[in-house]
Scaffold this motif. Sequence first.
Motif, PDB file in Angstrom:
ATOM      1  N   ALA A  37      22.673  57.440  24.344  1.00 36.82           N
ATOM      2  CA  ALA A  37      22.501  56.178  23.618  1.00 36.82           C
ATOM      3  C   ALA A  37      23.680  55.240  23.886  1.00 36.82           C
ATOM      4  O   ALA A  37      23.491  54.035  24.136  1.00 36.82           O
ATOM      5  CB  ALA A  37      22.370  56.452  22.118  1.00 36.82           C
ATOM      6  N   TYR A  38      24.910  55.783  23.862  1.00 39.55           N
ATOM      7  CA  TYR A  38      26.088  54.964  24.138  1.00 39.55           C
ATOM      8  C   TYR A  38      26.055  54.401  25.556  1.00 39.55           C
ATOM      9  O   TYR A  38      26.341  53.206  25.778  1.00 39.55           O
ATOM     10  CB  TYR A  38      27.361  55.804  23.965  1.00 39.55           C
ATOM     11  N   LEU A  39      25.718  55.248  26.516  1.00 42.82           N
ATOM     12  CA  LEU A  39      25.688  54.797  27.903  1.00 42.82           C
ATOM     13  C   LEU A  39      24.601  53.750  28.125  1.00 42.82           C
ATOM     14  O   LEU A  39      24.776  52.833  28.941  1.00 42.82           O
ATOM     15  CB  LEU A  39      25.474  55.986  28.835  1.00 42.82           C
ATOM     16  N   THR A  40      23.494  53.866  27.406  1.00 42.16           N
ATOM     17  CA  THR A  40      22.431  52.854  27.508  1.00 42.16           C
ATOM     18  C   THR A  40      22.927  51.507  27.006  1.00 42.16           C
ATOM     19  O   THR A  40      22.673  50.459  27.624  1.00 42.16           O
ATOM     20  CB  THR A  40      21.195  53.295  26.699  1.00 42.16           C
ATOM     21  N   VAL A  41      23.655  51.528  25.888  1.00 45.94           N
ATOM     22  CA  VAL A  41      24.232  50.278  25.360  1.00 45.94           C
ATOM     23  C   VAL A  41      25.188  49.668  26.382  1.00 45.94           C
ATOM     24  O   VAL A  41      25.144  48.455  26.656  1.00 45.94           O
ATOM     25  CB  VAL A  41      24.967  50.548  24.030  1.00 45.94           C
ATOM     26  N   LEU A  42      26.036  50.491  26.967  1.00 40.91           N
ATOM     27  CA  LEU A  42      26.997  49.986  27.957  1.00 40.91           C
ATOM     28  C   LEU A  42      26.291  49.423  29.186  1.00 40.91           C
ATOM     29  O   LEU A  42      26.732  48.416  29.757  1.00 40.91           O
ATOM     30  CB  LEU A  42      27.950  51.113  28.374  1.00 40.91           C
ATOM     31  N   TRP A  43      25.200  50.039  29.593  1.00 45.95           N
ATOM     32  CA  TRP A  43      24.453  49.570  30.760  1.00 45.95           C
ATOM     33  C   TRP A  43      23.920  48.162  30.535  1.00 45.95           C
ATOM     34  O   TRP A  43      24.026  47.294  31.414  1.00 45.95           O
ATOM     35  CB  TRP A  43      23.310  50.537  31.053  1.00 45.95           C
ATOM     36  N   PHE A  44      23.389  47.911  29.351  1.00 38.35           N
ATOM     37  CA  PHE A  44      22.835  46.587  29.074  1.00 38.35           C
ATOM     38  C   PHE A  44      23.923  45.544  28.802  1.00 38.35           C
ATOM     39  O   PHE A  44      23.670  44.339  28.923  1.00 38.35           O
ATOM     40  CB  PHE A  44      21.881  46.657  27.877  1.00 38.35           C
ATOM     41  N   GLN A  45      25.137  45.996  28.469  1.00 39.88           N
ATOM     42  CA  GLN A  45      26.227  45.063  28.180  1.00 39.88           C
ATOM     43  C   GLN A  45      27.086  44.750  29.408  1.00 39.88           C
ATOM     44  O   GLN A  45      27.917  43.851  29.356  1.00 39.88           O
ATOM     45  CB  GLN A  45      27.138  45.648  27.094  1.00 39.88           C
ATOM     46  N   ARG A  46      26.859  45.460  30.501  1.00 39.03           N
ATOM     47  CA  ARG A  46      27.789  45.381  31.626  1.00 39.03           C
ATOM     48  C   ARG A  46      27.850  44.006  32.276  1.00 39.03           C
ATOM     49  O   ARG A  46      28.872  43.651  32.882  1.00 39.03           O
ATOM     50  CB  ARG A  46      27.419  46.438  32.676  1.00 39.03           C
ATOM     51  N   ASP A  47      26.807  43.191  32.162  1.00 33.67           N
ATOM     52  CA  ASP A  47      26.791  41.881  32.806  1.00 33.67           C
ATOM     53  C   ASP A  47      27.106  40.738  31.847  1.00 33.67           C
ATOM     54  O   ASP A  47      27.109  39.575  32.249  1.00 33.67           O
ATOM     55  CB  ASP A  47      25.423  41.633  33.454  1.00 33.67           C
ATOM     56  N   SER A  48      27.364  41.055  30.581  1.00 30.56           N
ATOM     57  CA  SER A  48      27.714  40.025  29.593  1.00 30.56           C
ATOM     58  C   SER A  48      29.227  39.901  29.496  1.00 30.56           C
ATOM     59  O   SER A  48      29.938  40.912  29.475  1.00 30.56           O
ATOM     60  CB  SER A  48      27.133  40.386  28.218  1.00 30.56           C
ATOM     61  N   THR A  49      29.701  38.672  29.449  1.00 36.01           N
ATOM     62  CA  THR A  49      31.143  38.425  29.390  1.00 36.01           C
ATOM     63  C   THR A  49      31.560  38.033  27.986  1.00 36.01           C
ATOM     64  O   THR A  49      30.871  37.265  27.306  1.00 36.01           O
ATOM     65  CB  THR A  49      31.545  37.311  30.368  1.00 36.01           C
ATOM     66  N   VAL A 122      33.052  63.600  26.863  1.00 37.31           N
ATOM     67  CA  VAL A 122      31.656  63.491  27.292  1.00 37.31           C
ATOM     68  C   VAL A 122      31.222  62.031  27.384  1.00 37.31           C
ATOM     69  O   VAL A 122      30.454  61.647  28.274  1.00 37.31           O
ATOM     70  CB  VAL A 122      30.740  64.274  26.332  1.00 37.31           C
ATOM     71  N   VAL A 123      31.716  61.192  26.466  1.00 42.87           N
ATOM     72  CA  VAL A 123      31.356  59.776  26.483  1.00 42.87           C
ATOM     73  C   VAL A 123      32.199  59.004  27.499  1.00 42.87           C
ATOM     74  O   VAL A 123      31.692  58.179  28.264  1.00 42.87           O
ATOM     75  CB  VAL A 123      31.531  59.154  25.082  1.00 42.87           C
ATOM     76  N   PHE A 124      33.500  59.299  27.531  1.00 49.87           N
ATOM     77  CA  PHE A 124      34.407  58.451  28.298  1.00 49.87           C
ATOM     78  C   PHE A 124      34.279  58.645  29.809  1.00 49.87           C
ATOM     79  O   PHE A 124      34.352  57.668  30.565  1.00 49.87           O
ATOM     80  CB  PHE A 124      35.857  58.712  27.876  1.00 49.87           C
ATOM     81  N   VAL A 125      34.117  59.877  30.254  1.00 46.42           N
ATOM     82  CA  VAL A 125      34.107  60.128  31.709  1.00 46.42           C
ATOM     83  C   VAL A 125      32.983  59.357  32.405  1.00 46.42           C
ATOM     84  O   VAL A 125      33.244  58.599  33.349  1.00 46.42           O
ATOM     85  CB  VAL A 125      34.032  61.635  32.009  1.00 46.42           C
ATOM     86  N   PRO A 126      31.708  59.494  31.987  1.00 47.06           N
ATOM     87  CA  PRO A 126      30.679  58.688  32.661  1.00 47.06           C
ATOM     88  C   PRO A 126      30.836  57.200  32.376  1.00 47.06           C
ATOM     89  O   PRO A 126      30.558  56.362  33.243  1.00 47.06           O
ATOM     90  CB  PRO A 126      29.360  59.225  32.094  1.00 47.06           C
ATOM     91  N   GLY A 127      31.302  56.862  31.168  1.00 48.49           N
ATOM     92  CA  GLY A 127      31.500  55.455  30.839  1.00 48.49           C
ATOM     93  C   GLY A 127      32.566  54.805  31.697  1.00 48.49           C
ATOM     94  O   GLY A 127      32.466  53.629  32.067  1.00 48.49           O
ATOM     95  N   PHE A 128      33.603  55.566  32.048  1.00 49.82           N
ATOM     96  CA  PHE A 128      34.686  55.043  32.874  1.00 49.82           C
ATOM     97  C   PHE A 128      34.171  54.597  34.239  1.00 49.82           C
ATOM     98  O   PHE A 128      34.612  53.581  34.779  1.00 49.82           O
ATOM     99  CB  PHE A 128      35.760  56.120  33.036  1.00 49.82           C
ATOM    100  N   PHE A 129      33.235  55.362  34.805  1.00 48.62           N
ATOM    101  CA  PHE A 129      32.685  55.013  36.114  1.00 48.62           C
ATOM    102  C   PHE A 129      31.613  53.933  36.008  1.00 48.62           C
ATOM    103  O   PHE A 129      31.364  53.196  36.967  1.00 48.62           O
ATOM    104  CB  PHE A 129      32.096  56.253  36.788  1.00 48.62           C
TER     105      PHE A 129
END
Length: 284
Positions: A37-49, A122-129
């Motif tokens: 769920a966290y990674l999904t949120v980050l995916w959709f936020q990645r192009d917003s400044t 678990v959250v930070f490692v994939p989120g970092f990349f």
Amino acid sequence: MNATTHAFRLGLERGWREFRQTLGSSDQWFTVVITMAYLTVLWFQRDSTVDGTTLSLAALTLPSMIGMSVAFGGLVGPAGQLAVNREDGTLLRAKAVPNGMLGYVVGRVVQTSLDTSFSLVVVFVPGFFLVQGLAQAGVSGFAYLVPVLVAGLLATLPWGAVIGSVVKSPQGAMGFTMLPMMPIVAISGIFYPISAIPGWLQVIAQAFPVYWVGLGTRSALLPDSAAAAEIGGSWRTLEMFGVLGVWAVVGFLVAPTILRRMARRESGGDMEQRRQAALQRGVG
């Protein structure tokens, strides 16, 4: 080796053993689901400044999630574990052993700290990349992150123990922790800059550790220019450690008294009543 040192060592061993057991339990599915769920949120936020900065919204959110996870782990973990252990008789058995309560508390602290650390990795490692812009934090940023996370854990752990001591069931522990945390998280600048919400909500958010741990993790992992999205355009490092320190000091003054009072009142009859209530819930 004196009795206190022996109890402390047994608590360390117990905490490590129980943490290893949780790694192979079905509870880890919850960690996987939350991570996705966290990674999904980050995916959709990645192009917003973020307004006023060159950072993506995802770069602001990931450190905030780390801080939020620490607050959740420190509060929800001990509350739920203590409530379960009162119900299944673990606490009563610890009370009957010399220095058993000391070993029990040490074990709970160790397990909670390891559980929280594991969930952060678990959250930070994939989120970092996934999120661009965090690598520039460097060694100093990651080194500064450690005391921030420790301060956040110390600010919440004793209050989780207090809640677990006063509620009557594991369900009550979840209700007293999860339900209040959700609106607090919503106004604490975790998923969007806190400067975007009304001023009176900003005041309320600053009364709780969630906002300050999130602020500390952002200051550790983000460049100084990202402070433009914060209250007052500053990381407010002294205030952050000060507020977390107050929560920790007051919590560690209050929690031992509540725990001792709860332990004195524990009896076989009370445990049996809770066990029967748990069986009734299971049948229902």
